[in-house]
Design a protein around this motif. Structure first.
Motif, short mmCIF file in Angstrom:
data_model
loop_
_atom_site.label_atom_id
_atom_site.label_comp_id
_atom_site.label_asym_id
_atom_site.label_seq_id
_atom_site.Cartn_x
_atom_site.Cartn_y
_atom_site.Cartn_z
N VAL A 155 55.60 18.85 30.85
CA VAL A 155 56.62 18.74 29.82
C VAL A 155 57.36 20.07 29.69
CG1 VAL A 155 57.03 18.24 27.38
CG2 VAL A 155 55.18 17.05 28.63
N GLU A 156 56.59 21.13 29.63
CA GLU A 156 57.19 22.46 29.48
C GLU A 156 56.17 23.50 29.93
OE1 GLU A 156 58.40 23.28 25.49
OE2 GLU A 156 59.80 24.85 26.12
N SER A 157 56.67 24.67 30.30
CA SER A 157 55.74 25.73 30.68
C SER A 157 56.31 27.09 30.30
CB SER A 157 55.46 25.68 32.18
OG SER A 157 56.64 25.96 32.89
N ALA A 158 55.42 28.05 30.19
CA ALA A 158 55.85 29.44 29.97
C ALA A 158 54.96 30.32 30.83
CB ALA A 158 55.69 29.80 28.50
N VAL A 159 55.60 31.26 31.53
CA VAL A 159 54.88 32.11 32.47
C VAL A 159 55.00 33.56 32.06
CG1 VAL A 159 55.02 32.99 34.85
CG2 VAL A 159 55.04 30.52 34.44
N VAL A 160 53.87 34.26 32.08
CA VAL A 160 53.89 35.71 31.79
C VAL A 160 53.00 36.42 32.81
CG1 VAL A 160 54.29 35.42 29.30
CG2 VAL A 160 51.94 35.52 30.18
N GLY A 161 53.10 37.74 32.82
CA GLY A 161 52.23 38.53 33.70
C GLY A 161 51.03 39.06 32.93
N LYS A 212 46.22 42.84 42.53
CA LYS A 212 47.66 42.53 42.67
C LYS A 212 48.56 43.35 41.76
CE LYS A 212 46.84 37.63 43.67
NZ LYS A 212 47.24 36.28 43.25
N GLY A 213 47.98 44.13 40.88
CA GLY A 213 48.81 44.86 39.91
C GLY A 213 49.11 43.96 38.73
N GLN A 214 49.82 42.88 39.01
CA GLN A 214 50.05 41.86 37.98
C GLN A 214 49.66 40.50 38.53
OE1 GLN A 214 54.23 42.30 36.75
NE2 GLN A 214 53.52 42.14 34.64
N GLY A 215 49.08 39.68 37.67
CA GLY A 215 48.81 38.30 38.04
C GLY A 215 49.75 37.40 37.26
N ILE A 216 49.82 36.13 37.68
CA ILE A 216 50.71 35.18 37.01
C ILE A 216 49.88 34.25 36.12
CG2 ILE A 216 52.41 33.33 37.36
CD1 ILE A 216 53.07 34.52 40.07
N TYR A 217 50.22 34.22 34.83
CA TYR A 217 49.51 33.38 33.86
C TYR A 217 50.49 32.33 33.37
CZ TYR A 217 45.98 32.59 30.16
OH TYR A 217 45.00 32.06 29.35
N ALA A 218 50.14 31.05 33.56
CA ALA A 218 51.05 29.98 33.15
C ALA A 218 50.43 29.15 32.03
CB ALA A 218 51.36 29.08 34.34
N TYR A 219 51.21 28.94 30.98
CA TYR A 219 50.82 28.03 29.90
C TYR A 219 51.60 26.74 30.14
CZ TYR A 219 49.31 32.36 27.63
OH TYR A 219 48.71 33.56 27.35
N VAL A 220 50.88 25.63 30.24
CA VAL A 220 51.56 24.39 30.64
C VAL A 220 51.26 23.26 29.66
CG1 VAL A 220 51.71 22.63 32.46
CG2 VAL A 220 51.46 25.04 33.09
#
Ligand code: PRX
Length: 641
Positions: free
Chosen positions: A537-543, A549-557
C-alpha cells in the motif's frame, strides 16, 4: 612524461591554492597548456551559478583520446597502459601497451562508425570489467559519441529507463560477465531492457563468458566479427574527431533525493584537465608506477581514476574483473604482489569487509611495493583507517581520504599523498581551485565553532573545470538540484565539519540519498520499487548505520493480504521486486511490516522519526505531537527489527 604541475611540498600547496583562488584563469591556463589541443581556448572560464551556465576553455578544440593515447606513443608506446587481471586467477592476465590500446581503440572506433554511430550519438555501455570496456569508452570519445556506462549490477528496468532518458541508439555489451563465483548474463538483461524500446538500432556484443545468447537479426552484431572486418582491411588508425572543449564527453546516471536517477553530463576539456590534475596531485603518481583503483568503470571513480586520469597521465592502470573476496579474501593482496602495485585506491566498505576476515588472508603477502593508499565513496571510520594503515600500508604509506562525487568529475577535498597532512577520517584540505564553504539552513556561512569545530552543509563557491554542466535532457533539474537550495552556491548534499586548521570531515548526506557500500541510492527510488509490488500500500525507506556497508536500507512497508500471513515469503517477494526494478544493490536489509506510517496532518511522512527508530534511538524521538496518529509510533517502535 613529467608533470610540471605536480605539487611537491605543503608550502607549494599553500601557494598554489592561493594562486588558484586569486587568479583562477591564470592558474588553470598554466595547467591546460600541458595538454594536446587542436586549437587553443579563447576564454579560460565563463560562468554563473544562477542558470547555471558553466564553460571552461571556451573556443578550445581537442580530443581527449589524443591526450590519453596518441601523445604517449612516441616515447611510451611500449609501456603498459592497462594491466588486466581476470576474475579467475588461473586465467592468463593481459597487458595492453599504449600502442596496442591505441590500435584497439582506433579499430573499435571504426566498428562504431561502420554501425552508424556519429558524433553526439549516445552509446550505452553495459559490460563487465574487461579491457574491451575501456576500449569502448575510449572509442566513443575518439569519434565524439557520448558514452553512458551502466554498472553491470543494474536491472533491465534501470537500463531501460537510462536508454530512454538518453535516447540512446547504440549499446555495447557482453554475452556475460564474471564476478567472483557468479556469471551475470548481460546480453539477456539487455534483451529484457529492449522490450518496448524504440530508439536502439544496434547492439554490439563482445564474447566473454560464452553464455548462450539470442542475437536478433539486423540489430545484434558480434564484437569479434566486426573487429575482424576492420583488421582484414589493415586499419589500425582513425583520425580523432575534433571536439569543442564544451562538447559532452559522457553521461553517467546517479541517484538523487527525488525521482529517477539523473544523467550527469561532463564535457571534454574541463573534465579531462581536472581528472588528470587531481590524479597526479592526490596520488602523487610518478612515471613508471602501477596504479590500482578497485572501482568498477560503471561508477565515476572508474571513469576518472581507472580510465581518463591515469591514461591522460601516461600511467599504468590495473583493471580488475573480479571481487575482493574471491576465490578468497586475499585477492587484492595477491594482485598487489603480482603486479608490484604502488598505489591502491579502494572503498571503506571493501576495507571493512576484508577486516572481517582477520589477518590470515594477509599472511605471506609482501605488499612492499605499495607507496600510497586511497579511499573513496563514504566516510571512513577510524578503526578501518588504522587497519588499512597498519596491515596494508605497514605504516609507511600515506592514506588519501578523497571526497568527491559523480557531479564533481574528480576529487575535491583530500590530502595529497605524503605532501599535505593526513588526519584519520578527515578528508582534510580542498584541492587548488576548490573553494568550499559550510552554510546553515538559510544559506548563511557558518562561522561559529563549537569546541573548535564548525558544522554545516557543504557547498562550493566557484566552479572548477570538472564540475557537471547539466543533467541530460533536463537542465532545470540540474539547477534545482544543485544550484537553487543556496543561491550562488553549488550544494553537494553532504554535511561536513571544519576544524581550526581548515580541515574538512564529511559526515554524510543531509538529503534523502543513502550511501550503501559506497553506492548512491535514493530513498524515493527504493520506495517506488517496493510500491510496485502488488499488495504494497505504501512504504518509507531510511538509512541506518551498518557495520560493513556504512549504511543499510531499512524499509517500513504497509502491506495488504500477506500470503496467508507468511511474512517471510512476502519479504522475499519484495526483495525480488526491488532487484527487478533497480538491481540487487538496492535491496533493503530490513523490512518491517507496519499498519501505518507517522504522518503530519498535511500527510507528510515524518522520516526523522523513522530514521531514529531504524537507528535504535527509541527513547529520543523528539516532538511527535504534530502527528496525525501518534499511536502508530508506538506500534512501529514495538515491532522494530
Ligand atoms: O556522501 C558523499 C560520499 O559519496 C557521495 C558521492 O557519491 P557518488 O556520486 O556515487 O561518488 C562516489 C565516488 C566519488 C558524496 O556526496 N563520499 C564520497 N567520498 C567520500 C564520501 N563521504 C565521505 N568521505 C569520502 N571520502
Amino acid at each position: 612524461m613529467s608533470y610540471p604541475y605536480q605539487i611537491k611540498s605543503f608550502d607549494e600547496y599553500k601557494s598554489e591554492y592561493q594562486k588558484s583562488v586569486a587568479d583562477p584563469a591564470g592558474f588553470w591556463s598554466g595547467i591546460a597548456e600541458h595538454f594536446s589541443w587542436r586549437k587553443k581556448w579563447a576564454e579560460v572560464s565563463e560562468w554563473n551559478f544562477t542558470e547555471p551556465d558553466i564553460k571552461w576553455f571556451k573556443g578550445g578544440k581537442l580530443n581527449i583520446t589524443e591526450n590519453c593515447l596518441d601523445r604517449h606513443l612516441e616515447y611510451n608506446g611500449n609501456k603498459p597502459a592497462i594491466i588486466w587481471e581476470p576474475n579467475d586467477p588461473e586465467e592468463h592476465h593481459r597487458v595492453l601497451t599504449y600502442k596496442k590500446l591505441h590500435e584497439k581503440v582506433c579499430q573499435f572506433a571504426h566498428v562504431l562508425k561502420n554501425n552508424g554511430v556519429k558524433k553526439g550519438d549516445r552509446v550505452c555501455i553495459y559490460m563487465g570489467m574487461i579491457p574491451e570496456l575501456a576500449i569502448s569508452v575510449l572509442a566513443c570519445a575518439r569519434i565524439g559519441a557520448i558514452h553512458s556506462v551502466v554498472f553491470g549490477g543494474f536491472s533491465a528496468q534501470s537500463i531501460a529507463d537510462r536508454l530512454y532518458d538518453a535516447q540512446a541508439e547504440f549499446i555495447v555489451t557482453c554475452d556475460g560477465a564474471y564476478r567472483g563465483a557468479k556469471d551475470i548474463p548481460l546480453k539477456s538483461v539487455i534483451d529484457d531492457a529492449l522490450i518496448g524500446n524504440r530508439t536502439v538500432k544496434k547492439v554490439i556484443v563482445c564474447t566473454r563468458t560464452r553464455t548462450p545468447v539470442s542475437m536478433l537479426k539486423g540489430r545484434d552484431v558480434w564484437w569479434e566479427e566486426e573487429m575482424k572486418q576492420v583488421e582484414e582491411k589493415g586499419l589500425t588508425f582513425i583520425e580523432a574527431e575534433e571536439m569543442d572543449a564544451e562538447d559532452p564527453l559522457f553521461i553517467l546516471y546517479t541517484s538523487g533525493s527525488t525521482g529517477k536517477p539523473k544523467g550527469v553530463v561532463h564535457t571534454c576539456a574541463g573534465y579531462m584537465i581536472y581528472a588528470n590534475y587531481s590524479f597526479i596531485n592526490v596520488f602523487q603518481y610518478k612515471p613508471g608506477q602501477i596504479h590500482f583503483c578497485t572501482a568498477d568503470i560503471g561508477w565515476i571513480t572508474g571513469h576518472s581514476y581507472i580510465v581518463y586520469g591515469p591514461l591522460s597521465a601516461g600511467a599504468t592502470t590495473v583493471l580488475f574483473e573480479g571481487v575482493p573476496t574471491w576465490p578468497d579474501a586475499g585477492r587484492f593482496w595477491d594482485i598487489v604482489d603480482k603486479y608490484k602495485v604502488n598505489i591502491l585506491y579502494t572503498a571503506p566498505t571493501a576495507i571493512r569487509s576484508l577486516m572481517g576476515f582477520g589477518l590470515d588472508p594477509l599472511q605471506g603477502k609482501d605488499l612492499s611495493s605499495l607507496n600510497v593508499l586511497g579511499t573513496v565513496g563514504e566516510p571512513i571510520n577510524e578503526e578501518a583507517w588504522h587497519w588499512y594503515d597498519e596491515h596494508v600500508g605497514k605504516k609507511k604509506c600515506p592514506i588519501v581520504d578523497t571526497w568527491w562525487q559523480t557531479e564533481t568529475g574528480g576529487v575535491l577535498i583530500s590530502n595529497l599523498a605524503g605532501i599535505t597532512p593526513a588526519k584519520p577520517s578527515w578528508a582534510t584540505l580542498p584541492l587548488p581551485g576548490v573553494q568550499p564553504v559550510l552554510v546553515d539552513e538559510k544559506g548563511d556561512e557558518v562561522t561559529e565553532a563549537t569546541d573548535g569545530v564548525i558544522s554545516g552543509n557543504l557547498c562550493i563557491k566557484a566552479p572548477w573545470p570538472g564540475i557537471l554542466r547539466t543533467t541530460y535532457g533536463d537542465h532545470e533539474r540540474c539547477r534545482t538540484n544543485y544550484f537553487a537550495t543556496y543561491p550562488g552556491l553549488y550544494f553537494t548534499g553532504d554535511g561536513a565539519l571544519k576544524d581550526a586548521d581548515g580541515f574538512y570531515r564529511i559526515t554524510g548526506r543531509v538529503d534523502d540519498v543513502l550511501n550503501v557500500s559506497g553506492h548512491r541510492i535514493g530513498t524515493a527510488e527504493v520506495e517506488n520499487a517496493i510500491n510496485m509490488h502488488a499488495g504494497v500500500v505504501e512504504s518509507a525507506v531510511v538509512g541506518y548505520p551498518h557495520d560493513i556497508k556504512g549504511q543499510g536500507i531499512y524499509a517500513y512497508v504497509i502491506y495488504q493480504g500477506m500470503h496467508g500471513g507468511d511474512t517471510e515469503l512476502t519479504r522475499k517477494d519484495i526483495l525480488q521486486t526491488v532487484t527487478r526494478i533497480i538491481g540487487p544493490i538496492a535491496k533493503p536489509d530490513k523490512i518491517q511490516f507496519v499498519s501505518g506510517l507517522p504522518k503530519t496532518r498535511s500527510g507528510k511522512i515524518m522520516r526523522r522519526i523513522l530514521r531514529k527508530i531504524a537507528e535504535g534511538e527509541l527513547s529520543n524521538l523528539g516532538d511527535t505531537s504534530t502527528l496525525l496518529d501518534p499511536a502508530v509510533v508506538d506500534e512501529i517502535k514495538n515491532g522494530k527489527l
